[in-house]
Write a protein that holds these residues in place. Structure first.
Motif, short mmCIF file in Angstrom:
data_model
loop_
_atom_site.label_atom_id
_atom_site.label_comp_id
_atom_site.label_asym_id
_atom_site.label_seq_id
_atom_site.Cartn_x
_atom_site.Cartn_y
_atom_site.Cartn_z
N PHE A 95 0.91 -1.36 -0.05
CA PHE A 95 0.05 -0.60 -0.14
C PHE A 95 0.50 1.09 0.09
O PHE A 95 0.43 2.64 -0.49
N ASP A 96 1.51 1.62 0.85
CA ASP A 96 3.19 2.30 0.86
C ASP A 96 3.79 2.70 -0.50
O ASP A 96 3.53 3.84 -1.16
N ALA A 97 4.11 1.73 -1.79
CA ALA A 97 4.77 2.14 -2.36
C ALA A 97 3.43 1.99 -3.26
O ALA A 97 3.90 2.77 -4.04
N GLY A 98 2.12 2.30 -3.45
CA GLY A 98 1.85 2.12 -4.13
C GLY A 98 0.78 3.91 -3.97
O GLY A 98 1.04 4.45 -4.83
N TYR A 99 0.33 4.18 -2.40
CA TYR A 99 0.32 5.57 -2.09
C TYR A 99 2.00 6.91 -3.54
O TYR A 99 2.11 7.10 -4.00
N CYS A 100 3.18 5.72 -2.31
CA CYS A 100 4.93 6.32 -2.93
C CYS A 100 3.70 6.88 -4.51
O CYS A 100 4.06 8.01 -5.24
N HIS A 117 7.98 -12.22 -9.06
CA HIS A 117 6.83 -12.67 -9.37
C HIS A 117 5.67 -11.33 -8.48
O HIS A 117 4.54 -10.55 -9.83
N PRO A 118 5.43 -11.88 -7.22
CA PRO A 118 4.14 -11.27 -7.35
C PRO A 118 4.20 -9.46 -6.75
O PRO A 118 3.40 -8.98 -6.36
N LEU A 119 5.97 -9.94 -7.17
CA LEU A 119 5.63 -7.75 -6.41
C LEU A 119 6.02 -7.49 -8.26
O LEU A 119 6.69 -6.53 -7.88
N LYS A 120 5.80 -7.68 -8.98
CA LYS A 120 6.37 -7.09 -10.68
C LYS A 120 6.08 -5.41 -11.13
O LYS A 120 5.77 -4.75 -11.33
N GLU A 121 4.03 -5.94 -10.30
CA GLU A 121 3.56 -4.12 -10.24
C GLU A 121 4.54 -3.20 -9.50
O GLU A 121 4.18 -2.17 -10.01
N VAL A 122 4.48 -3.88 -8.08
CA VAL A 122 5.12 -2.65 -6.99
C VAL A 122 6.61 -2.37 -7.56
O VAL A 122 7.38 -1.89 -7.83
N ASP A 123 7.31 -3.52 -8.40
CA ASP A 123 8.56 -3.38 -8.92
C ASP A 123 8.91 -2.24 -10.30
O ASP A 123 9.57 -1.39 -10.23
N ALA A 124 7.63 -2.75 -11.21
CA ALA A 124 7.89 -1.86 -12.07
C ALA A 124 7.46 -0.11 -11.77
O ALA A 124 7.97 0.38 -12.81
N ALA A 125 7.63 0.27 -10.63
CA ALA A 125 6.39 1.45 -10.35
C ALA A 125 7.75 2.01 -10.02
O ALA A 125 8.02 3.30 -9.52
N ALA A 126 8.28 1.10 -9.11
CA ALA A 126 9.87 1.48 -8.43
C ALA A 126 10.86 2.78 -9.01
O ALA A 126 11.35 2.13 -10.67
N MET A 127 12.01 3.54 -8.73
CA MET A 127 13.18 4.17 -9.47
C MET A 127 14.19 2.54 -9.45
O MET A 127 14.85 2.67 -10.31
N ALA A 128 14.39 1.94 -8.51
CA ALA A 128 14.83 0.61 -8.36
C ALA A 128 14.86 -0.37 -7.54
O ALA A 128 13.92 -0.47 -6.48
N TRP A 129 15.25 -1.57 -7.81
CA TRP A 129 15.03 -3.23 -7.56
C TRP A 129 16.00 -3.22 -6.15
O TRP A 129 17.11 -3.26 -7.28
#
Length: 147
Positions: A95-100, A117-129
């Motif tokens: 949720f915090d990642a989505g809010y960011c 795999h379960p974090l693919k959408e969260v990682d896609a919006a991140a600036m880095a993993w």
């Protein structure tokens, strides 16, 4: 200029301290904030508003009280680090990642390869993993040294 970094996610390991201590050792101009990492007091954050017979409403009130802190600190941060651990599902971190992402706030995810795999959408919006706290510190060092 001090970089304000919000630390979100998994509370069962010392990853926060690893990042904070490494940045302090390197004398990086960074201020850190975080969600409440004490599980018991986080769950009880809404109890001040009165007792609830139903667990749903207790959790609901506590989530809202916790959100006052979380939203305020995320909005004031320059960047967030979102940590996902292997043992528990950190829905609050997602949720915090989505809010960011909704705020256009840059964030870095920190997690093992096994949960890509379960974090693919969260990682896609991140600036880095990142997979290690050392990688996170190196990114923060790069950012701070260019300010």
């Amino acid at each position: 200029m001090t970089l304000n970094v919000y630390l979100s996610g998994e509370i069962h390991t010392d990853w926060r301290n690893q990042i904070i201590e490494s940045c302090r050792e390197q004398k990086l101009d960074i201020a850190f904030t975080s969600a409440n990492t004490d599980h018991e007091s986080s769950d009880a954050a809404g109890d001040v508003l009165g007792p609830e017979e139903n667990g749903f409403w207790r959790d609901h009130k506590s989530a809202k009280v916790n959100a006052i802190r979380t939203k305020t600190l995320i909005e004031k941060s320059d960047v967030a680090i979102i940590r996902f651990g292997d043992k528990y599902k950190q829905w609050n971190a997602a949720f915090d990642a989505g809010y960011c992402a909704a705020l256009g706030k840059p964030y870095i995810t920190l997690h093992a390869e096994e949960i890509i795999h379960p974090l693919k959408e969260v990682d896609a919006a991140a600036m880095a993993w990142a997979t290690t706290t050392d990688q996170v510190v190196e990114i923060l060092k790069y950012v701070v040294n260019d300010l």
